[in-house]
Design a protein around this motif. Structure first.
Motif, short mmCIF file in Angstrom:
data_model
loop_
_atom_site.label_atom_id
_atom_site.label_comp_id
_atom_site.label_asym_id
_atom_site.label_seq_id
_atom_site.Cartn_x
_atom_site.Cartn_y
_atom_site.Cartn_z
N ASN A 344 -12.56 0.27 -18.14
CA ASN A 344 -11.59 1.01 -18.95
C ASN A 344 -12.16 2.34 -19.41
OD1 ASN A 344 -10.99 1.51 -22.13
ND2 ASN A 344 -9.11 1.04 -21.03
N ALA A 349 -3.01 8.69 -20.71
CA ALA A 349 -2.31 7.71 -19.87
C ALA A 349 -1.82 8.35 -18.58
CB ALA A 349 -1.13 7.11 -20.64
N ILE A 350 -1.86 7.58 -17.52
CA ILE A 350 -1.35 8.02 -16.22
C ILE A 350 0.12 7.66 -16.13
CG2 ILE A 350 -1.63 7.78 -13.72
CD1 ILE A 350 -4.49 6.88 -14.23
N VAL A 355 0.71 5.52 -11.24
CA VAL A 355 -0.07 4.27 -11.23
C VAL A 355 0.21 3.47 -9.97
CG1 VAL A 355 -0.38 2.05 -12.40
CG2 VAL A 355 -0.27 4.14 -13.74
N GLU A 398 -3.72 -0.49 -15.00
CA GLU A 398 -2.77 -0.40 -16.11
C GLU A 398 -3.15 0.82 -16.94
OE1 GLU A 398 -3.35 -4.05 -18.13
OE2 GLU A 398 -2.18 -5.25 -16.70
N SER A 399 -2.15 1.54 -17.42
CA SER A 399 -2.43 2.75 -18.19
C SER A 399 -1.42 2.92 -19.31
CB SER A 399 -2.39 3.97 -17.26
OG SER A 399 -2.85 5.14 -17.93
N GLY A 404 -5.60 3.59 -22.90
CA GLY A 404 -6.14 4.38 -21.80
C GLY A 404 -5.85 3.73 -20.46
N THR A 405 -6.74 3.92 -19.50
CA THR A 405 -6.55 3.39 -18.14
C THR A 405 -7.56 2.29 -17.89
OG1 THR A 405 -5.75 5.54 -17.35
CG2 THR A 405 -6.48 3.95 -15.70
N THR A 406 -7.07 1.15 -17.41
CA THR A 406 -7.92 0.01 -17.13
C THR A 406 -7.69 -0.47 -15.71
OG1 THR A 406 -7.75 -0.70 -19.44
CG2 THR A 406 -8.57 -2.32 -17.84
#
Length: 411
Positions: A344, A349-350, A355, A398-399, A404-406
């Motif tokens: 992460n 966020a994307i 995504v 996931e974002s 954040g982005t994971t």
């Protein structure tokens, strides 16, 4: 991809054909039910018009054994305005005495002129008379039983037909996408062959530039062109190696002999910790830090070098887009028989649309950013996906603004 396309093609054909078949069977059932209902109503109306012959007591018979016209014969009952049964006709209709009385009471209490008792399989109709009411009752047990058998038979036909249709659709799907499969195979072979052919001239270019960089006969002004050429040749070498990796992954999916390395027991915990330690100075240079939380003793069946590349790719991607002063979180946990790795970063966020394409080849979420800025060709995540899937695992992202982005890897 081709297998997914074939499956979707078959499911679409199955949905269309199955929908038509289901509609035809339902129409047949509805038509039959409507016809039988019309016959029953006609019998009831005819009975209401006829007179009532007084019978001392109606005999009872087994309804399971009543078939054909006998079960469709009716009984008519005259009832006074006070609800008292005055007389009933003599009929071979197999209606139990208690059921007869219950249905008569329903008919007397109902504001409708006709109705149906589904539990007792008796249809009825009423007609007002000078002394009260005449009620006609029809035993529909055999009719309902036949309709149930027809419905069960139709359902069985539908299920068998859908299975056959799916098999036929799969065959036709394979035939329909054959040109696509051939084009895909040709493209895969081209990428593999071209990548192999490019390795030799690139090796010569890199060797020559290294000689020129060390040569004292090259001026400093000209040396910068040699250095630039060497840098670009190095980038091209990386691209060729990535394309070769993807080509081998495609060959493995296609079942080519010798395309995949043998799988052995691998210490995934050690791989993740080594990758985190390797990228710790990289993260420091980029203004962030790595926090690793790996459960000890997590092992999987796989290729150590390839799994190490997955961990390195995810960490490189996370540290590259993590804002300065933030922490890149790396977690490895054991979930039943699976290992679950998450990486992460707290960056912005994307977009949801991006995504879905993160693992596509040459895809970039920020089209404005050049390769010089990101340091890659957009193949890292595509290669990571191919490696994870070759190990029978799943990878996704996931974002959100909050977390954040994971990236998740489950093997």
């Amino acid at each position: 991809m081709l297998e997914k396309l074939k499956r979707e093609f078959a499911l679409i054909a199955l949905g269309l054909s199955g929908g038509v078949l289901l509609l035809a069977l339902l129409l047949s059932l509805v038509t039959n039910w409507s016809t039988q209902t019309s016959i029953t109503q006609s019998l009831l109306r005819q009975s209401l018009q006829d007179g009532v012959a007084v019978s001392p007591k109606m005999g009872s018979k087994d309804r399971e054994g009543s078939v054909g016209a006998d079960s469709m014969l009716t009984i008519t009952v005259d009832v006074s305005s006070g609800g008292v049964m005055l007389s009933r006709s003599d009929s071979p209709a197999a209606i139990d005495e208690d059921d007869l009385r219950e249905v008569v009471q329903q008919a007397v209490a109902s504001p409708d002129e006709q109705g149906f008792d589904f539990g007792r399989h008796i249809a009825w109709a009423t007609k007002k008379t000078a002394y009260g009411m005449r009620i006609a009752l029809c035993d529909t047990f055999s009719r309902d039983k036949a309709m149930s058998k027809q419905a069960l038979s139709s359902a069985s036909i539908l299920i068998v037909s859908l299975v056959v249709l799916y098999g036929v659709s799969r065959k036709f799907a394979g035939w329909a996408i054959r040109p696509v499969a051939e084009a895909w195979d040709a493209q895969r072979r081209f990428i593999s062959d071209a990548s192999h052919e490019l390795k030799t001239p690139l090796a010569v270019i890199l060797a020559n530039t290294q000689i020129l960089q060390k040569s004292t006969s090259v001026s400093e002004e000209d040396r910068r062109w040699v250095t630039s050429t060497a840098d670009e040749a190095g980038h091209m070498k990386g691209l060729v190696e990535d394309l070769l990796t993807l080509a081998r992954a495609d060959e493995a999916k296609a079942g080519s002999v010798g395309a995949a390395a043998p799988l052995v027991d691998v210490d995934l915990t050690g791989i993740v910790e080594e990758a985190a330690l390797e990228f710790d100075p990289v993260a420091f240079e980029r203004g962030c830090e790595i926090e690793c939380d790996a459960v000890q003793g997590v092992c999987v069946r796989g290729d150590r070098a390839q799994l190490a590349r997955v961990a390195s790719t995810l960490l490189d991607n996370a540290t590259k887009y993590a804002p300065k002063g933030t922490t890149v979180g790396v977690k490895l946990a054991r979930e039943g028989k699976h290992a679950h790795l998450t990486v992460n970063n707290g960056g912005p966020a994307i977009e949801a649309e991006d995504v879905k394409h993160l693992f596509d080849r040459f895809y970039r979420t920020d089209k404005a950013r050049s390769r010089e800025e990101t340091g890659g060709f957009g193949l890292g995540l595509a290669i990571a996906k191919s490696i994870v899937e070759a190990h029978g695992g799943k990878i996704w992202a996931e974002s959100t603004d909050a977390d954040g982005t994971t990236f998740h890897v489950v093997i």
